[in-house]
Design an enzyme around this catalytic site. Structure first.
Site, PDB file in Angstrom:
ATOM      1  N   CYS A 149       0.836  -1.201   0.000  1.00 21.09           N
ATOM      2  CA  CYS A 149       0.000   0.000   0.000  1.00 21.09           C
ATOM      3  C   CYS A 149       0.874   1.255   0.000  1.00 21.09           C
ATOM      4  O   CYS A 149       1.378   1.663   1.052  1.00 21.09           O
ATOM      5  CB  CYS A 149      -0.919  -0.019   1.220  1.00 21.09           C
ATOM      6  SG  CYS A 149      -2.006   1.402   1.328  1.00 21.09           S
ATOM      7  N   CYS A 157      -0.585   4.271   1.892  1.00 19.83           N
ATOM      8  CA  CYS A 157      -0.454   4.145   3.351  1.00 19.83           C
ATOM      9  C   CYS A 157       0.987   4.340   3.806  1.00 19.83           C
ATOM     10  O   CYS A 157       1.247   5.050   4.770  1.00 19.83           O
ATOM     11  CB  CYS A 157      -0.889   2.757   3.811  1.00 19.83           C
ATOM     12  SG  CYS A 157      -2.295   2.072   2.965  1.00 19.83           S
ATOM     13  N   ASP A 158       1.908   3.689   3.141  1.00 17.18           N
ATOM     14  CA  ASP A 158       3.268   3.568   3.673  1.00 17.18           C
ATOM     15  C   ASP A 158       4.321   4.396   2.932  1.00 17.18           C
ATOM     16  O   ASP A 158       5.449   4.524   3.410  1.00 17.18           O
ATOM     17  CB  ASP A 158       3.705   2.091   3.657  1.00 17.18           C
ATOM     18  CG  ASP A 158       2.813   1.232   4.546  1.00 17.18           C
ATOM     19  OD1 ASP A 158       2.244   1.786   5.507  1.00 17.18           O
ATOM     20  OD2 ASP A 158       2.671   0.035   4.274  1.00 17.18           O
TER      21      ASP A 158
HETATM   22  P1  FAD Z   1     -10.651  -6.299   5.556  1.00 13.80           P
HETATM   23  O1  FAD Z   1      -9.921  -5.357   6.429  1.00 13.80           O
HETATM   24  O2  FAD Z   1      -9.871  -7.116   4.578  1.00 13.80           O
HETATM   25  O3  FAD Z   1     -11.523  -7.223   6.486  1.00 13.80           O
HETATM   26  C1  FAD Z   1     -12.204  -8.321   5.999  1.00 13.80           C
HETATM   27  C2  FAD Z   1     -12.439  -9.276   7.155  1.00 13.80           C
HETATM   28  O4  FAD Z   1     -13.278 -10.330   6.699  1.00 13.80           O
HETATM   29  C3  FAD Z   1     -11.154  -9.930   7.673  1.00 13.80           C
HETATM   30  O5  FAD Z   1     -11.045  -9.702   9.069  1.00 13.80           O
HETATM   31  C4  FAD Z   1     -11.325 -11.396   7.357  1.00 13.80           C
HETATM   32  O6  FAD Z   1     -10.793 -12.246   8.375  1.00 13.80           O
HETATM   33  C5  FAD Z   1     -12.839 -11.545   7.269  1.00 13.80           C
HETATM   34  N1  FAD Z   1     -13.273 -12.619   6.404  1.00 13.80           N
HETATM   35  C6  FAD Z   1     -12.901 -12.825   5.118  1.00 13.80           C
HETATM   36  N2  FAD Z   1     -13.536 -13.893   4.635  1.00 13.80           N
HETATM   37  C7  FAD Z   1     -14.330 -14.370   5.638  1.00 13.80           C
HETATM   38  C8  FAD Z   1     -15.224 -15.475   5.729  1.00 13.80           C
HETATM   39  N3  FAD Z   1     -15.434 -16.294   4.698  1.00 13.80           N
HETATM   40  N4  FAD Z   1     -15.880 -15.696   6.901  1.00 13.80           N
HETATM   41  C9  FAD Z   1     -15.663 -14.880   7.967  1.00 13.80           C
HETATM   42  N5  FAD Z   1     -14.826 -13.822   7.932  1.00 13.80           N
HETATM   43  C10 FAD Z   1     -14.170 -13.571   6.770  1.00 13.80           C
HETATM   44  N6  FAD Z   1      -5.603   1.640   4.685  1.00 13.80           N
HETATM   45  C11 FAD Z   1      -5.525   2.913   5.148  1.00 13.80           C
HETATM   46  O7  FAD Z   1      -6.547   3.637   5.129  1.00 13.80           O
HETATM   47  N7  FAD Z   1      -4.378   3.420   5.680  1.00 13.80           N
HETATM   48  C12 FAD Z   1      -3.251   2.677   5.810  1.00 13.80           C
HETATM   49  O8  FAD Z   1      -2.224   3.160   6.275  1.00 13.80           O
HETATM   50  C13 FAD Z   1      -3.306   1.329   5.352  1.00 13.80           C
HETATM   51  N8  FAD Z   1      -2.224   0.543   5.463  1.00 13.80           N
HETATM   52  C14 FAD Z   1      -2.293  -0.755   5.097  1.00 13.80           C
HETATM   53  C15 FAD Z   1      -1.190  -1.550   5.321  1.00 13.80           C
HETATM   54  C16 FAD Z   1      -1.246  -2.888   5.016  1.00 13.80           C
HETATM   55  C17 FAD Z   1      -0.042  -3.734   5.301  1.00 13.80           C
HETATM   56  C18 FAD Z   1      -2.429  -3.449   4.440  1.00 13.80           C
HETATM   57  C19 FAD Z   1      -2.490  -4.923   4.118  1.00 13.80           C
HETATM   58  C20 FAD Z   1      -3.530  -2.648   4.185  1.00 13.80           C
HETATM   59  C21 FAD Z   1      -3.481  -1.295   4.510  1.00 13.80           C
HETATM   60  N9  FAD Z   1      -4.569  -0.449   4.302  1.00 13.80           N
HETATM   61  C22 FAD Z   1      -4.521   0.835   4.766  1.00 13.80           C
HETATM   62  C23 FAD Z   1      -5.791  -0.916   3.600  1.00 13.80           C
HETATM   63  C24 FAD Z   1      -6.924  -1.272   4.612  1.00 13.80           C
HETATM   64  O9  FAD Z   1      -6.432  -2.188   5.553  1.00 13.80           O
HETATM   65  C25 FAD Z   1      -8.127  -1.868   3.888  1.00 13.80           C
HETATM   66  O10 FAD Z   1      -8.583  -0.998   2.873  1.00 13.80           O
HETATM   67  C26 FAD Z   1      -9.293  -2.122   4.854  1.00 13.80           C
HETATM   68  O11 FAD Z   1      -8.890  -2.938   5.916  1.00 13.80           O
HETATM   69  C27 FAD Z   1     -10.465  -2.797   4.140  1.00 13.80           C
HETATM   70  O12 FAD Z   1     -11.461  -3.070   5.088  1.00 13.80           O
HETATM   71  P2  FAD Z   1     -12.564  -4.192   4.829  1.00 13.80           P
HETATM   72  O13 FAD Z   1     -13.391  -4.222   6.057  1.00 13.80           O
HETATM   73  O14 FAD Z   1     -13.216  -3.965   3.531  1.00 13.80           O
HETATM   74  O15 FAD Z   1     -11.762  -5.554   4.642  1.00 13.80           O
END
Ligand code: FAD
Ligand code: NAP
Length: 310
Positions: free
Chosen positions: A134, A137-138
């Site tokens: 990302c 982010c970083d």
């Molecule tokens: P996710 O955070 O991916 O959450 C999805 C959840 O669903 C997970 O907990 C997973 O376990 C669960 N899940 C999946 N499939 C199933 C299933 N079949 N049954 C039950 N549970 C399930 N964004 C920023 O804004 N700023 C930053 O600085 C930033 N830094 C980042 C750094 C890293 C290393 C990474 C990897 C990402 C970063 N991001 C950052 C991006 C951010 O993390 C994502 O955009 C955000 O988390 C997306 O949220 P979400 O809820 O859509 O999905």
């Protein structure tokens, strides 16, 4: 019968749960296969979440979310959902790992996305400590420093350009000599003074110490090795949206998805299937940011409340 099943407990799922229960829905369960928090808990530093002035770890950012989001009655079931399918009439059937099934009147899918790994040595060990997926982010953490970017698609080239405005130099490493990215972005990359194209090359390993990455060892097609002394490498070799729960037994999806498997939603997070909503990284055109995923979750919950009230 649940009023609402939320699949996934990242920023989108947690916020959907907060807004749904605080908005009056009584029987709401969030199915999260692990601890709530989502993929951001893997990040060592986040500094772009509004209201949080200091740089915090992803764990620290997300730590208070579950308590706040469950204050109004949201329940968390630590279970993996294997499939969401049509139930009786207007309901949905939620199939859980282990064989149990639950019915829900409405579903919000918030299962997020997973950056693909390139599978070089050190990638997992240094993930979040110099290996990043990302740049938004970083990237800022490498202000004025040299970094490497891996990949030859639109994301890699767009992010290499983004990083070139922050970093002193960007090494763009690609395994071929032709880019998959669109010609327009390739041209812009080629014109950037501080992007060096490192073509026909693969990353052999990243190395470092407890503080993080210190360098990237690459090898070209002839077997020549080169040691890039960079403190960070950004890996953009494609993203996988976690859409498996929507796949039906005949291989079709429960709702419309685009060619990348991203769920097609409208501005109220409605999918093509009535009563089914999607929020966060799994949806089309997701900016893939915590604040956006949280916003989507709130929008999806508000839409669900209207749907169930109809
Ligand atoms: P996710 O955070 O991916 O959450 C999805 C959840 O669903 C997970 O907990 C997973 O376990 C669960 N899940 C999946 N499939 C199933 C299933 N079949 N049954 C039950 N549970 C399930 N964004 C920023 O804004 N700023 C930053 O600085 C930033 N830094 C980042 C750094 C890293 C290393 C990474 C990897 C990402 C970063 N991001 C950052 C991006 C951010 O993390 C994502 O955009 C955000 O988390 C997306 O949220 P979400 O809820 O859509 O999905
Ligand atoms: P992508 O197009 O699938 O590109 C992935 C890149 O990573 C490819 O260059 C691939 O090399 C390389 N790669 C894959 N596995 C690798 C490995 N193990 N080691 C080293 N390199 C590896 O992914 P993306 O760039 O994330 O884009 C995804 C989709 O979104 C694409 O269709 C893209 O067009 C679209 N997108 C569009 C825009 C835009 O329109 N502005 C922006 C971003 C993304 P090869 O080329 O050799 O296969």
């Amino acid at each position: 019968m649940l009023d609402l099943a939320i699949i996934g407990g990242g920023p989108a799922g947690l916020t959907a749960g907060l807004y749904a229960t605080r908005g009056g829905l009584k029987n709401v369960v969030m199915f999260e296969k692990g601890m709530p928090g989502g993929q951001i808990t893997q990040s060592s530093e986040i500094e772009n979440y509004p209201g949080i002035k200091d740089v915090v770890t992803g764990m620290e950012l997300m730590a208070p979310w579950p308590e706040q989001c469950m204050k109004f009655g949201l329940k968390h079931e630590m279970k993996e959902v294997t499939r969401v399918s049509e139930g009786d009439g207007s309901s949905f059937k939620i199939s859980l790992a282990g064989g149990d099934e639950v019915e829900a009147k409405a579903v919000i899918v918030c299962t997020g996305s997973t950056p693909r790994r390139a599978n070089f040595d050190g990638e997992e060990e240094f993930f979040g400590r110099g290996v990043s997926t990302c740049a938004t982010c970083d990237g800022f953490f490498y202000k004025g420093k040299e970094v490497a970017v891996l990949g030859g698609g639109d994301t890699a080239l767009e992010e290499a350009l983004y990083l070139s405005h922050i970093c002193s130099k960007v090494y763009l490493i690609h395994r071929r000599d032709a880019f998959r990215a669109s010609p327009a972005i390739v041209e812009r990359v080629k014109k950037a003074d501080n992007i060096e194209l490192v073509l026909n090359s693969k990353v052999k390993k990243v190395y470092g110490d407890n503080m993080g990455v210190q360098g990237v060892l690459i090898v070209d097609k002839e077997g020549n090795e080169r040691d890039l002394k960079v403190p960070g490498i950004f890996v953009f070799v494609g993203m996988n949206v976690n859409n498996e729960v929507l796949k039906q037994s005949d291989g079709s999806y429960l709702c419309d998805v685009n060619e990348y498997g991203e769920v097609i939603v409208d501005l109220s997070m409605k999918t093509s299937k009535k009563g089914l909503f999607a929020a966060g990284d799994i949806r089309i055109q997701a900016p893939k940011q915590v604040v956006c995923a949280a916003g989507d979750g709130a929008t999806a919950a508000i839409s669900t409340i209207s749907y169930l009230g109809e």
